[in-house]
Design a protein around this motif. Sequence first.
Motif, PDB file in Angstrom:
ATOM      1  N   ASP A  64     -29.057  24.849 -11.493  1.00 32.76           N
ATOM      2  CA  ASP A  64     -29.910  23.890 -11.166  1.00 32.76           C
ATOM      3  C   ASP A  64     -30.103  22.991 -12.314  1.00 32.76           C
ATOM      4  N   LEU A  65     -29.064  22.492 -13.153  1.00 37.24           N
ATOM      5  CA  LEU A  65     -29.093  21.656 -14.344  1.00 37.24           C
ATOM      6  C   LEU A  65     -29.281  20.176 -13.838  1.00 37.24           C
ATOM      7  N   PRO A  66     -30.023  19.365 -14.266  1.00 37.37           N
ATOM      8  CA  PRO A  66     -30.425  17.952 -13.928  1.00 37.37           C
ATOM      9  C   PRO A  66     -29.146  17.230 -14.434  1.00 37.37           C
ATOM     10  N   TYR A  67     -28.848  16.234 -13.480  1.00 39.41           N
ATOM     11  CA  TYR A  67     -27.770  15.263 -14.037  1.00 39.41           C
ATOM     12  C   TYR A  67     -26.359  16.114 -13.811  1.00 39.41           C
ATOM     13  N   ALA A  68     -26.280  17.084 -13.148  1.00 38.02           N
ATOM     14  CA  ALA A  68     -25.098  18.049 -12.961  1.00 38.02           C
ATOM     15  C   ALA A  68     -23.689  17.364 -12.955  1.00 38.02           C
ATOM     16  N   LEU A  69     -23.630  16.284 -11.961  1.00 39.70           N
ATOM     17  CA  LEU A  69     -22.528  15.568 -11.986  1.00 39.70           C
ATOM     18  C   LEU A  69     -22.086  14.914 -13.188  1.00 39.70           C
ATOM     19  N   VAL A  70     -23.074  14.206 -13.769  1.00 36.36           N
ATOM     20  CA  VAL A  70     -22.552  13.269 -15.109  1.00 36.36           C
ATOM     21  C   VAL A  70     -22.268  14.082 -16.149  1.00 36.36           C
ATOM     22  N   MET A  71     -23.129  15.193 -16.187  1.00 37.80           N
ATOM     23  CA  MET A  71     -22.818  16.139 -17.297  1.00 37.80           C
ATOM     24  C   MET A  71     -21.182  17.014 -17.069  1.00 37.80           C
ATOM     25  N   ALA A  72     -20.863  17.145 -15.923  1.00 36.52           N
ATOM     26  CA  ALA A  72     -19.573  17.910 -15.595  1.00 36.52           C
ATOM     27  C   ALA A  72     -18.429  16.784 -15.622  1.00 36.52           C
ATOM     28  N   LEU A  73     -18.853  15.463 -15.425  1.00 33.38           N
ATOM     29  CA  LEU A  73     -17.698  14.354 -15.799  1.00 33.38           C
ATOM     30  C   LEU A  73     -17.843  14.264 -17.436  1.00 33.38           C
ATOM     31  N   ILE A  74     -18.809  14.529 -18.151  1.00 35.88           N
ATOM     32  CA  ILE A  74     -18.531  14.375 -19.567  1.00 35.88           C
ATOM     33  C   ILE A  74     -17.572  15.430 -20.065  1.00 35.88           C
ATOM     34  N   VAL A  75     -17.804  16.586 -19.402  1.00 35.72           N
ATOM     35  CA  VAL A  75     -16.946  17.729 -19.739  1.00 35.72           C
ATOM     36  C   VAL A  75     -15.490  17.437 -19.506  1.00 35.72           C
ATOM     37  N   ALA A  76     -15.204  17.119 -18.247  1.00 36.45           N
ATOM     38  CA  ALA A  76     -14.096  16.723 -17.841  1.00 36.45           C
ATOM     39  C   ALA A  76     -13.195  15.687 -18.725  1.00 36.45           C
ATOM     40  N   VAL A  77     -13.889  14.693 -19.151  1.00 36.01           N
ATOM     41  CA  VAL A  77     -13.262  13.593 -20.033  1.00 36.01           C
ATOM     42  C   VAL A  77     -12.954  14.263 -21.332  1.00 36.01           C
ATOM     43  N   THR A  78     -13.910  15.112 -21.805  1.00 39.32           N
ATOM     44  CA  THR A  78     -13.550  15.581 -23.260  1.00 39.32           C
ATOM     45  C   THR A  78     -12.452  16.576 -23.351  1.00 39.32           C
ATOM     46  N   ASN A  79     -12.184  17.234 -22.200  1.00 39.46           N
ATOM     47  CA  ASN A  79     -11.044  18.237 -22.139  1.00 39.46           C
ATOM     48  C   ASN A  79      -9.900  17.838 -22.623  1.00 39.46           C
ATOM     49  N   ILE A  80      -9.636  16.666 -22.845  1.00 41.42           N
ATOM     50  CA  ILE A  80      -8.342  16.293 -23.484  1.00 41.42           C
ATOM     51  C   ILE A  80      -8.069  17.155 -24.833  1.00 41.42           C
ATOM     52  N   ILE A  81      -9.118  17.453 -25.577  1.00 43.77           N
ATOM     53  CA  ILE A  81      -8.988  18.167 -26.685  1.00 43.77           C
ATOM     54  C   ILE A  81      -8.886  19.601 -26.368  1.00 43.77           C
ATOM     55  N   PRO A  82      -7.932  20.172 -26.608  1.00 42.66           N
ATOM     56  CA  PRO A  82      -7.747  21.661 -26.037  1.00 42.66           C
ATOM     57  C   PRO A  82      -8.972  22.756 -26.737  1.00 42.66           C
ATOM     58  N   TYR A  83      -9.318  23.708 -26.154  1.00 40.81           N
ATOM     59  CA  TYR A  83     -10.267  24.794 -26.731  1.00 40.81           C
ATOM     60  C   TYR A  83     -11.502  24.146 -26.723  1.00 40.81           C
ATOM     61  N   VAL A  84     -11.724  23.398 -27.722  1.00 44.45           N
ATOM     62  CA  VAL A  84     -13.113  22.784 -28.228  1.00 44.45           C
ATOM     63  C   VAL A  84     -13.673  21.548 -27.226  1.00 44.45           C
ATOM     64  N   GLY A  85     -12.710  21.006 -26.301  1.00 43.50           N
ATOM     65  CA  GLY A  85     -13.362  19.804 -25.612  1.00 43.50           C
ATOM     66  C   GLY A  85     -14.366  20.232 -24.863  1.00 43.50           C
ATOM     67  N   PRO A  86     -14.284  21.548 -24.006  1.00 42.80           N
ATOM     68  CA  PRO A  86     -15.586  21.798 -23.105  1.00 42.80           C
ATOM     69  C   PRO A  86     -16.852  21.871 -23.844  1.00 42.80           C
ATOM     70  N   PHE A  87     -16.557  22.282 -25.002  1.00 41.81           N
ATOM     71  CA  PHE A  87     -17.986  22.624 -26.069  1.00 41.81           C
ATOM     72  C   PHE A  87     -18.478  21.347 -26.535  1.00 41.81           C
ATOM     73  N   LEU A  88     -17.706  20.309 -26.807  1.00 42.96           N
ATOM     74  CA  LEU A  88     -17.933  19.082 -27.209  1.00 42.96           C
ATOM     75  C   LEU A  88     -18.773  18.297 -25.943  1.00 42.96           C
ATOM     76  N   GLY A  89     -17.972  18.406 -24.877  1.00 42.33           N
ATOM     77  CA  GLY A  89     -18.575  17.820 -23.863  1.00 42.33           C
ATOM     78  C   GLY A  89     -19.700  18.327 -23.171  1.00 42.33           C
ATOM     79  N   GLY A  90     -20.002  19.698 -23.617  1.00 38.99           N
ATOM     80  CA  GLY A  90     -20.896  20.509 -23.027  1.00 38.99           C
ATOM     81  C   GLY A  90     -22.309  20.205 -23.784  1.00 38.99           C
ATOM     82  N   ALA A  91     -22.237  19.773 -24.895  1.00 35.80           N
ATOM     83  CA  ALA A  91     -23.238  19.557 -25.931  1.00 35.80           C
ATOM     84  C   ALA A  91     -24.624  18.851 -25.277  1.00 35.80           C
ATOM     85  N   PRO A  92     -24.099  17.740 -24.594  1.00 35.97           N
ATOM     86  CA  PRO A  92     -25.104  16.792 -23.773  1.00 35.97           C
ATOM     87  C   PRO A  92     -25.992  17.596 -22.913  1.00 35.97           C
ATOM     88  N   ALA A  93     -25.027  18.332 -22.207  1.00 37.83           N
ATOM     89  CA  ALA A  93     -25.782  19.535 -20.946  1.00 37.83           C
ATOM     90  C   ALA A  93     -26.628  20.431 -21.598  1.00 37.83           C
TER      91      ALA A  93
END
Length: 187
Positions: A64-93
Amino acid sequence: LFYMFKDGKRFPNMVSKFLPASYRNEGLQTLKETGDTLAAYIHGQVTVALFVGTLSFIGYIIIDLPYALVMALIVAVTNIIPYVGPFLGGAPAVIIALFDSPTKAVLVVVVITIAQQLEGNVLSPLILGKRLDTHPATIIILLLVAGNLAGILGMILAVPFYAVSKTIVLNFVRFLRLRKSSIDTDG
């Protein structure tokens, strides 16, 4: 890059003019296969990013995270960086979850970790391996070696560099075999 995209159909023919006439067909074939390899890599990366974004979105909805769709889109976009991309994209979440509660921030980290582990150890090697006709273990080894040698940039460039190099070498070997067989039949 703009002009290469704009004149993409004419680009291989222009490059092949620099080759001797007897090698033009092989050169065009190599350029075409190299382009197909890069397209397969990009398509595979987009597919993996969509999976990671979807996994993150499902996890964010569950906690039940607020703005779940926006936060997931950020994770998807930063996923271009292997391994650390989801962590960088997850920081805003994580930051948004901290506004709700520290427990929710910990749950976000758990969701990101699960998504990153599935992506790095299962999805990427499997999807990219199939798209590029490369064994998943080869991709994992490439990422580990490139990460140690050149850091994040090496991890980003390792798989496409390997795939393009493999395509060029296979075409060169095929060309040498064709040339040898034509010399054997002529001689």
